[in-house]
Scaffold this motif. Structure first.
Motif, mmCIF file in Angstrom:
data_model
loop_
_atom_site.group_PDB
_atom_site.id
_atom_site.type_symbol
_atom_site.label_atom_id
_atom_site.label_comp_id
_atom_site.label_asym_id
_atom_site.label_seq_id
_atom_site.Cartn_x
_atom_site.Cartn_y
_atom_site.Cartn_z
ATOM 1 N N THR A 1 -40.408 12.247 -45.608
ATOM 2 C CA THR A 1 -39.877 10.706 -45.611
ATOM 3 C C THR A 1 -38.439 10.526 -45.652
ATOM 4 O OG1 THR A 1 -39.970 11.370 -48.044
ATOM 5 C CG2 THR A 1 -41.871 10.158 -47.341
ATOM 6 N N SER A 2 -37.747 11.979 -45.446
ATOM 7 C CA SER A 2 -36.206 11.598 -45.091
ATOM 8 C C SER A 2 -36.210 11.082 -43.923
ATOM 9 C CB SER A 2 -35.723 12.962 -45.315
ATOM 10 O OG SER A 2 -36.175 13.726 -44.351
ATOM 11 N N ALA A 3 -35.080 10.177 -44.029
ATOM 12 C CA ALA A 3 -34.446 9.406 -42.750
ATOM 13 C C ALA A 3 -34.466 10.419 -41.235
ATOM 14 C CB ALA A 3 -33.265 8.710 -43.197
ATOM 15 N N LEU A 4 -34.903 9.688 -40.450
ATOM 16 C CA LEU A 4 -34.670 10.475 -39.259
ATOM 17 C C LEU A 4 -33.598 9.696 -38.228
ATOM 18 C CD1 LEU A 4 -38.214 11.914 -38.539
ATOM 19 C CD2 LEU A 4 -36.107 13.347 -39.311
ATOM 20 N N TYR A 5 -32.968 10.229 -37.090
ATOM 21 C CA TYR A 5 -32.074 9.478 -36.325
ATOM 22 C C TYR A 5 -32.996 8.971 -35.203
ATOM 23 C CZ TYR A 5 -28.654 10.603 -39.589
ATOM 24 O OH TYR A 5 -27.880 10.935 -40.741
ATOM 25 N N ILE A 6 -32.711 7.994 -34.573
ATOM 26 C CA ILE A 6 -33.377 7.623 -33.071
ATOM 27 C C ILE A 6 -32.563 7.963 -32.105
ATOM 28 C CG2 ILE A 6 -34.502 5.668 -31.941
ATOM 29 C CD1 ILE A 6 -35.777 6.212 -34.487
ATOM 30 N N ALA A 7 -33.237 8.608 -31.086
ATOM 31 C CA ALA A 7 -32.398 8.894 -29.783
ATOM 32 C C ALA A 7 -32.780 8.857 -28.517
ATOM 33 C CB ALA A 7 -31.716 10.396 -30.013
ATOM 34 N N SER A 8 -32.519 8.658 -27.456
ATOM 35 C CA SER A 8 -33.143 8.614 -26.279
ATOM 36 C C SER A 8 -33.025 9.886 -25.462
ATOM 37 C CB SER A 8 -32.711 7.344 -25.436
ATOM 38 O OG SER A 8 -32.905 6.159 -26.029
ATOM 39 N N VAL A 9 -34.129 10.390 -24.912
ATOM 40 C CA VAL A 9 -33.903 11.501 -24.108
ATOM 41 C C VAL A 9 -33.216 11.226 -22.682
ATOM 42 C CG1 VAL A 9 -35.465 13.112 -22.791
ATOM 43 C CG2 VAL A 9 -36.126 12.323 -24.914
ATOM 44 N N GLU A 10 -32.223 11.826 -22.257
ATOM 45 C CA GLU A 10 -31.465 11.445 -21.242
ATOM 46 C C GLU A 10 -31.892 12.364 -20.023
ATOM 47 O OE1 GLU A 10 -27.306 10.219 -21.470
ATOM 48 O OE2 GLU A 10 -28.980 8.557 -22.011
ATOM 49 N N GLU A 11 -32.215 13.628 -20.453
ATOM 50 C CA GLU A 11 -32.419 14.528 -19.221
ATOM 51 C C GLU A 11 -33.242 15.630 -19.771
ATOM 52 O OE1 GLU A 11 -28.881 15.779 -17.586
ATOM 53 O OE2 GLU A 11 -30.094 17.463 -16.697
ATOM 54 N N VAL A 12 -34.285 16.176 -19.099
ATOM 55 C CA VAL A 12 -35.020 17.520 -19.501
ATOM 56 C C VAL A 12 -34.715 18.460 -18.553
ATOM 57 C CG1 VAL A 12 -37.430 18.315 -20.270
ATOM 58 C CG2 VAL A 12 -36.903 15.742 -20.729
ATOM 59 N N SER A 13 -34.036 19.568 -18.926
ATOM 60 C CA SER A 13 -33.777 20.542 -18.002
ATOM 61 C C SER A 13 -34.258 22.027 -18.415
ATOM 62 C CB SER A 13 -32.485 20.420 -17.544
ATOM 63 O OG SER A 13 -31.685 21.101 -18.647
ATOM 64 N N VAL B 1 -31.304 16.854 -23.105
ATOM 65 C CA VAL B 1 -30.185 16.090 -23.280
ATOM 66 C C VAL B 1 -30.509 14.818 -23.951
ATOM 67 C CG1 VAL B 1 -27.997 14.894 -22.720
ATOM 68 C CG2 VAL B 1 -28.743 17.092 -21.442
ATOM 69 N N ILE B 2 -30.149 14.690 -25.227
ATOM 70 C CA ILE B 2 -30.439 13.265 -25.998
ATOM 71 C C ILE B 2 -29.216 12.529 -26.136
ATOM 72 C CG2 ILE B 2 -32.651 14.014 -27.099
ATOM 73 C CD1 ILE B 2 -31.460 14.728 -29.513
ATOM 74 N N LYS B 3 -29.446 11.224 -26.494
ATOM 75 C CA LYS B 3 -28.244 10.381 -26.781
ATOM 76 C C LYS B 3 -28.759 9.642 -27.984
ATOM 77 C CE LYS B 3 -25.197 7.394 -24.371
ATOM 78 N NZ LYS B 3 -24.948 6.636 -23.171
ATOM 79 N N GLN B 4 -27.733 9.867 -29.089
ATOM 80 C CA GLN B 4 -28.012 9.116 -30.313
ATOM 81 C C GLN B 4 -27.949 7.658 -30.400
ATOM 82 O OE1 GLN B 4 -26.541 11.405 -33.765
ATOM 83 N NE2 GLN B 4 -27.393 9.845 -35.188
ATOM 84 N N HIS B 5 -28.770 6.835 -30.914
ATOM 85 C CA HIS B 5 -28.551 5.282 -30.932
ATOM 86 C C HIS B 5 -27.296 5.050 -31.799
ATOM 87 C CE1 HIS B 5 -32.744 4.395 -29.006
ATOM 88 N NE2 HIS B 5 -31.945 5.090 -28.102
ATOM 89 N N GLY B 6 -26.711 4.097 -31.623
ATOM 90 C CA GLY B 6 -25.843 3.739 -32.582
ATOM 91 C C GLY B 6 -24.224 4.283 -32.505
ATOM 92 N N ASN B 7 -24.437 5.522 -32.399
ATOM 93 C CA ASN B 7 -22.870 6.214 -31.821
ATOM 94 C C ASN B 7 -22.871 6.873 -30.667
ATOM 95 O OD1 ASN B 7 -24.278 8.529 -32.135
ATOM 96 N ND2 ASN B 7 -23.379 9.421 -33.794
ATOM 97 N N ASP C 1 -37.581 8.557 -22.944
ATOM 98 C CA ASP C 1 -38.361 8.578 -24.016
ATOM 99 C C ASP C 1 -37.714 8.080 -25.180
ATOM 100 O OD1 ASP C 1 -40.867 9.076 -22.898
ATOM 101 O OD2 ASP C 1 -40.933 11.038 -23.330
ATOM 102 N N ARG C 2 -38.292 7.762 -26.418
ATOM 103 C CA ARG C 2 -37.411 7.673 -27.561
ATOM 104 C C ARG C 2 -37.837 8.734 -28.487
ATOM 105 N NH1 ARG C 2 -35.661 3.394 -29.859
ATOM 106 N NH2 ARG C 2 -37.689 3.092 -30.742
ATOM 107 N N VAL C 3 -37.145 9.182 -29.094
ATOM 108 C CA VAL C 3 -37.548 10.318 -30.074
ATOM 109 C C VAL C 3 -36.703 10.148 -31.424
ATOM 110 C CG1 VAL C 3 -37.869 12.053 -28.278
ATOM 111 C CG2 VAL C 3 -35.531 11.714 -28.954
ATOM 112 N N ALA C 4 -37.480 10.668 -32.588
ATOM 113 C CA ALA C 4 -36.748 10.663 -33.902
ATOM 114 C C ALA C 4 -36.175 12.130 -34.000
ATOM 115 C CB ALA C 4 -37.728 10.440 -34.706
ATOM 116 N N ILE C 5 -34.825 12.150 -34.454
ATOM 117 C CA ILE C 5 -34.373 13.564 -34.602
ATOM 118 C C ILE C 5 -33.481 13.847 -35.903
ATOM 119 C CG2 ILE C 5 -33.532 13.882 -32.095
ATOM 120 C CD1 ILE C 5 -30.736 12.902 -33.094
#
Ligand SMILES: Nc1ncnc2c1ncn2[C@@H]1O[C@H](COP(=O)(O)OP(=O)(O)OP(=O)(O)O)[C@@H](O)[C@H]1O
Length: 407
Positions: A72-84, A89-95, A115-119
């Motif tokens: 239940t702890s908060a996770l951040y949302i990020a988008s996957v930029e590249e899979v190698s 490589v992910i980019k965190q939303h917000g910052n 893709d959007r992921v929770a980190i």
């Protein structure tokens, strides 16, 4: 963990037929003693095991608690930029912070750019978000057939007519535009004070044309879905093209399309990005087929002119507060299902509701009904309307009060 020693062997009683009775008795007595001792040993083990079981149960309870807390702890949302091969490589939303994070080869196979992921705080990917958990689903209100009809909207017949021409005809009669050789308006902007029926108009036109109604609120894009505005605008138009015919309704468009301010804060930059995305979607609109776009604002004076250029929101329709006749009609609409007493004269009530919007009139009728209920009556009388009006106008002292709204 040490393995517990194996259980003691089952004692065996070996009686030889040649044994004398004394020998036999002796053997039986020894066997009995062995059984008693094995029994004691087993009792001992059992109480050890019970104790151990209790410890383990406690451990499981604690682990469960920790697991729940982690889940239940908060996770951040990020988008996957590249899979190698080096990682993801992910980019965190917000910052917009970019991070290279490693994942198992199996997880890498399921991921692709976009893709959007929770980190978690260590940037480890915890979840791949699907459409259901996606903010796309939360940010948009989608209705296959909204339950508003033109007859439900009072006092703005001329506006209904204009919306029909600008939105309904291009959807139901596109050949008229072809025959005359003019382009239908790209986007329709409804502007006017709050609660005058702008959203109702957009819903009604979607209903009457059997189009999917897709609503997005500009204010939510900038307050709730920070960092996702531009992507959500793109998704909004993509969704509309998957569900055409569709009426896209962008409420409070001023939140994403206000005149540029001088400040260069990141919040502003993000609002700008969202607006640019909206403009570019509108510009690529010609080939979009059966999608009509309606936006609404209470703050026409704040709008960036870029949004009003030809090909964008090029049909402006003002939706004002209703006049006396309109108020009468709206009162009639909202009292239709009510048990109204004979002393209630809607005309004279409507006359006394000078600055009321449609939404205010709806509140008045609900409040009047509440007064009757409080008084244990099933009929709503003139006094109930007067008490309701008094109550609503008392709350008008509040600077944000609806009636007092200066437009
Ligand atoms: N012209 C109207 N006729 C009948 N009911 C109305 C009218 N205008 C508003 N209402 C009532 O008020 C409610 C809110 O109206 P609506 O959401 O359409 O207003 P709006 O102009 O979109 O407001 P906002 O600018 O605050 O979003 C409606 O659900 C309806 O019950």
């Amino acid at each position: 963990m040490s393995r517990s020693p194996s259980l003691p062997d089952q004692p065996r009683l070996d009686l030889d037929p040649d044994m004398s009775d004394t020998e036999r008795l002796d053997a039986i007595q020894k066997h009995f003693k062995r059984i008693v001792s094995v029994n004691e040993e087993l009792q001992h083990r059992l109480s050890d095991a019970t104790e151990r079981r209790q410890d383990l149960r406690e451990e499981v309870r604690q682990l469960k608690r920790r697991n729940d807390a982690l889940k239940t702890s908060a996770l951040y949302i990020a988008s996957v930029e590249e899979v190698s091969d080096d990682g993801v490589v992910i980019k965190q939303h917000g910052n917009n912070q970019e991070v290279l994070t490693t994942v198992s080869p199996q997880a890498a196979e399921q991921l692709e750019a976009g893709d959007r992921v929770a980190i978690n705080e260590s940037f480890a990917i915890q979840l791949i978000l699907d459409d259901e958990t996606d903010s796309r689903a939360q940010a948009m209100e989608i209705s296959e057939s909204p339950d508003v009809r033109y007859e439900d909207i009072g006092g703005i017949d001329q506006q209904i007519q204009e919306v029909k021409e600008a939105v309904e005809d291009p959807l139901t009669n596109p050949e008229i535009f072809d025959a005359v050789g003019v382009e239908p308006p790209s986007g329709v902007l409804l502007y006017g004070p709050p609660g005058t029926g702008k959203t109702m108009l957009a819903k009604a036109v979607a209903n009457e044309t059997d189009a999917t109604f897709i609503k997005m609120a500009g204010s939510e894009l900038v307050q709730k879905f920070i960092g996702e505005g531009a992507r959500l605008v793109r998704d909004l138009f993509k969704l509309a093209s998957e569900r055409e015919p569709a009426v896209v309704f962008i409420d409070e468009i001023d939140a994403v399309a206000s005149r540029r301010t001088d400040s260069k804060t990141s919040g502003d930059a993000e609002v700008q990005r969202t607006m640019m995305q909206l403009l570019s979607e509108m510009d690529g609109f010609d080939d979009r087929g059966d999608i009509r776009i309606i936006a609404a604002t209470n703050r026409f004076d704040m709008l960036d002119e870029a949004i009003l250029r030809p090909g964008r929101f090029d049909r402006l329709i003002e939706v004002p507060k209703p006049g006396a006749e309109g108020r009468r009609r709206i009162l009639e609409i909202h009292t239709q299902g009510m048990n109204i007493a004979a002393d209630v004269d809607l005309d004279s009530i409507a006359d006394g509701l000078g600055e009321y919007s449609g939404a205010d009139i709806e509140s008045l009728t609900t409040e009047a009904g509440m007064f009757a209920i409080r008084d244990d009556r099933t009929e709503v009388n003139l006094q109930d309307f007067e008490s309701a009006k008094e109550k609503i106008e008392r709350s008008d002292d509040d600077p944000d009060g609806v009636i007092n709204y200066q437009y």
